[in-house]
Write a protein that holds these residues in place. Sequence first.
Motif, PDB file in Angstrom:
ATOM      1  N   THR A  38     116.988  43.454  32.165  1.00 39.64           N
ATOM      2  CA  THR A  38     117.711  43.303  33.423  1.00 39.64           C
ATOM      3  C   THR A  38     117.602  41.865  33.894  1.00 39.64           C
ATOM      4  O   THR A  38     116.504  41.303  33.941  1.00 39.64           O
ATOM      5  CB  THR A  38     117.150  44.248  34.503  1.00 39.64           C
ATOM      6  N   ARG A  39     118.723  41.280  34.231  1.00 38.12           N
ATOM      7  CA  ARG A  39     118.772  39.914  34.754  1.00 38.12           C
ATOM      8  C   ARG A  39     119.311  39.952  36.173  1.00 38.12           C
ATOM      9  O   ARG A  39     120.202  40.732  36.482  1.00 38.12           O
ATOM     10  CB  ARG A  39     119.660  39.031  33.892  1.00 38.12           C
ATOM     11  N   TYR A  40     118.753  39.102  37.013  1.00 34.34           N
ATOM     12  CA  TYR A  40     119.158  39.041  38.414  1.00 34.34           C
ATOM     13  C   TYR A  40     119.712  37.659  38.714  1.00 34.34           C
ATOM     14  O   TYR A  40     119.223  36.660  38.197  1.00 34.34           O
ATOM     15  CB  TYR A  40     117.956  39.318  39.323  1.00 34.34           C
ATOM     16  N   ARG A  41     120.761  37.622  39.590  1.00 33.48           N
ATOM     17  CA  ARG A  41     121.368  36.355  39.983  1.00 33.48           C
ATOM     18  C   ARG A  41     121.541  36.295  41.489  1.00 33.48           C
ATOM     19  O   ARG A  41     121.741  37.310  42.151  1.00 33.48           O
ATOM     20  CB  ARG A  41     122.750  36.181  39.349  1.00 33.48           C
ATOM     21  N   CYS A  42     121.502  35.074  42.000  1.00 34.06           N
ATOM     22  CA  CYS A  42     121.748  34.830  43.419  1.00 34.06           C
ATOM     23  C   CYS A  42     123.231  35.067  43.694  1.00 34.06           C
ATOM     24  O   CYS A  42     124.089  34.531  42.979  1.00 34.06           O
ATOM     25  CB  CYS A  42     121.365  33.390  43.762  1.00 34.06           C
ATOM     26  N   PRO A  43     123.578  35.835  44.733  1.00 40.87           N
ATOM     27  CA  PRO A  43     124.993  36.088  45.027  1.00 40.87           C
ATOM     28  C   PRO A  43     125.701  34.890  45.663  1.00 40.87           C
ATOM     29  O   PRO A  43     126.915  34.875  45.750  1.00 40.87           O
ATOM     30  CB  PRO A  43     124.947  37.271  45.993  1.00 40.87           C
ATOM     31  N   PHE A  44     124.941  33.883  46.068  1.00 36.83           N
ATOM     32  CA  PHE A  44     125.530  32.721  46.740  1.00 36.83           C
ATOM     33  C   PHE A  44     125.827  31.571  45.773  1.00 36.83           C
ATOM     34  O   PHE A  44     126.924  31.040  45.747  1.00 36.83           O
ATOM     35  CB  PHE A  44     124.602  32.234  47.860  1.00 36.83           C
ATOM     36  N   CYS A  45     124.831  31.179  44.944  1.00 38.26           N
ATOM     37  CA  CYS A  45     125.045  30.050  44.030  1.00 38.26           C
ATOM     38  C   CYS A  45     125.086  30.492  42.564  1.00 38.26           C
ATOM     39  O   CYS A  45     125.327  29.677  41.683  1.00 38.26           O
ATOM     40  CB  CYS A  45     123.950  28.999  44.221  1.00 38.26           C
ATOM     41  N   HIS A  46     124.828  31.779  42.302  1.00 38.02           N
ATOM     42  CA  HIS A  46     124.881  32.382  40.964  1.00 38.02           C
ATOM     43  C   HIS A  46     123.818  31.853  40.003  1.00 38.02           C
ATOM     44  O   HIS A  46     123.969  31.963  38.796  1.00 38.02           O
ATOM     45  CB  HIS A  46     126.281  32.242  40.348  1.00 38.02           C
ATOM     46  N   GLU A  47     122.733  31.314  40.542  1.00 38.90           N
ATOM     47  CA  GLU A  47     121.598  30.883  39.728  1.00 38.90           C
ATOM     48  C   GLU A  47     120.794  32.114  39.315  1.00 38.90           C
ATOM     49  O   GLU A  47     120.613  33.049  40.099  1.00 38.90           O
ATOM     50  CB  GLU A  47     120.710  29.936  40.548  1.00 38.90           C
ATOM     51  N   ASP A  48     120.301  32.133  38.070  1.00 38.74           N
ATOM     52  CA  ASP A  48     119.448  33.231  37.623  1.00 38.74           C
ATOM     53  C   ASP A  48     118.130  33.189  38.380  1.00 38.74           C
ATOM     54  O   ASP A  48     117.551  32.120  38.584  1.00 38.74           O
ATOM     55  CB  ASP A  48     119.165  33.125  36.129  1.00 38.74           C
ATOM     56  N   VAL A  49     117.676  34.351  38.812  1.00 42.98           N
ATOM     57  CA  VAL A  49     116.355  34.486  39.414  1.00 42.98           C
ATOM     58  C   VAL A  49     115.462  34.988  38.291  1.00 42.98           C
ATOM     59  O   VAL A  49     115.590  36.133  37.862  1.00 42.98           O
ATOM     60  CB  VAL A  49     116.384  35.468  40.610  1.00 42.98           C
ATOM     61  N   LYS A  50     114.616  34.125  37.786  1.00 42.88           N
ATOM     62  CA  LYS A  50     113.864  34.402  36.559  1.00 42.88           C
ATOM     63  C   LYS A  50     112.915  35.586  36.692  1.00 42.88           C
ATOM     64  O   LYS A  50     112.926  36.485  35.891  1.00 42.88           O
ATOM     65  CB  LYS A  50     113.067  33.173  36.114  1.00 42.88           C
ATOM     66  N   ASP A  51     112.072  35.582  37.698  1.00 48.24           N
ATOM     67  CA  ASP A  51     111.107  36.661  37.862  1.00 48.24           C
ATOM     68  C   ASP A  51     111.111  37.096  39.324  1.00 48.24           C
ATOM     69  O   ASP A  51     110.531  36.435  40.166  1.00 48.24           O
ATOM     70  CB  ASP A  51     109.724  36.224  37.427  1.00 48.24           C
ATOM     71  N   VAL A  52     111.753  38.179  39.596  1.00 46.53           N
ATOM     72  CA  VAL A  52     111.936  38.652  40.965  1.00 46.53           C
ATOM     73  C   VAL A  52     110.590  38.922  41.628  1.00 46.53           C
ATOM     74  O   VAL A  52     110.389  38.598  42.788  1.00 46.53           O
ATOM     75  CB  VAL A  52     112.841  39.906  40.997  1.00 46.53           C
ATOM     76  N   THR A  53     109.623  39.474  40.910  1.00 44.28           N
ATOM     77  CA  THR A  53     108.338  39.790  41.528  1.00 44.28           C
ATOM     78  C   THR A  53     107.591  38.533  41.955  1.00 44.28           C
ATOM     79  O   THR A  53     106.864  38.555  42.944  1.00 44.28           O
ATOM     80  CB  THR A  53     107.455  40.641  40.599  1.00 44.28           C
ATOM     81  N   ASP A  54     107.748  37.424  41.237  1.00 49.00           N
ATOM     82  CA  ASP A  54     107.103  36.164  41.633  1.00 49.00           C
ATOM     83  C   ASP A  54     107.792  35.534  42.827  1.00 49.00           C
ATOM     84  O   ASP A  54     107.200  34.740  43.541  1.00 49.00           O
ATOM     85  CB  ASP A  54     107.121  35.154  40.477  1.00 49.00           C
ATOM     86  N   SER A  55     109.055  35.865  43.063  1.00 55.91           N
ATOM     87  CA  SER A  55     109.838  35.242  44.128  1.00 55.91           C
ATOM     88  C   SER A  55     109.811  36.003  45.444  1.00 55.91           C
ATOM     89  O   SER A  55     110.475  35.606  46.391  1.00 55.91           O
ATOM     90  CB  SER A  55     111.295  35.088  43.679  1.00 55.91           C
ATOM     91  N   LEU A  56     109.093  37.118  45.507  1.00 56.63           N
ATOM     92  CA  LEU A  56     109.071  37.894  46.749  1.00 56.63           C
ATOM     93  C   LEU A  56     108.536  37.047  47.894  1.00 56.63           C
ATOM     94  O   LEU A  56     107.505  36.417  47.796  1.00 56.63           O
ATOM     95  CB  LEU A  56     108.225  39.161  46.587  1.00 56.63           C
ATOM     96  N   ALA A  57     109.293  37.059  49.001  1.00 54.70           N
ATOM     97  CA  ALA A  57     108.896  36.258  50.173  1.00 54.70           C
ATOM     98  C   ALA A  57     108.009  37.060  51.097  1.00 54.70           C
ATOM     99  O   ALA A  57     108.033  38.234  51.161  1.00 54.70           O
ATOM    100  CB  ALA A  57     110.137  35.794  50.910  1.00 54.70           C
TER     101      ALA A  57
END
Length: 50
Positions: free
Chosen positions: A31-50
Amino acid sequence: MAKVTCARCGRDIAMHELEAKTVARRGGFDTRYRCPFCHEDVKDVTDSLA
């Protein structure tokens, strides 16, 4: 509500807003995730949790 921050554009993205693409592989799923605004790949969603 869980959010991730895009490394490229710096926007906070709610988990339900992430663009996701899941592909079946021989060993499971990818599964790959992307930002809906700039379409950049979000590499590891769990590391990016705010």
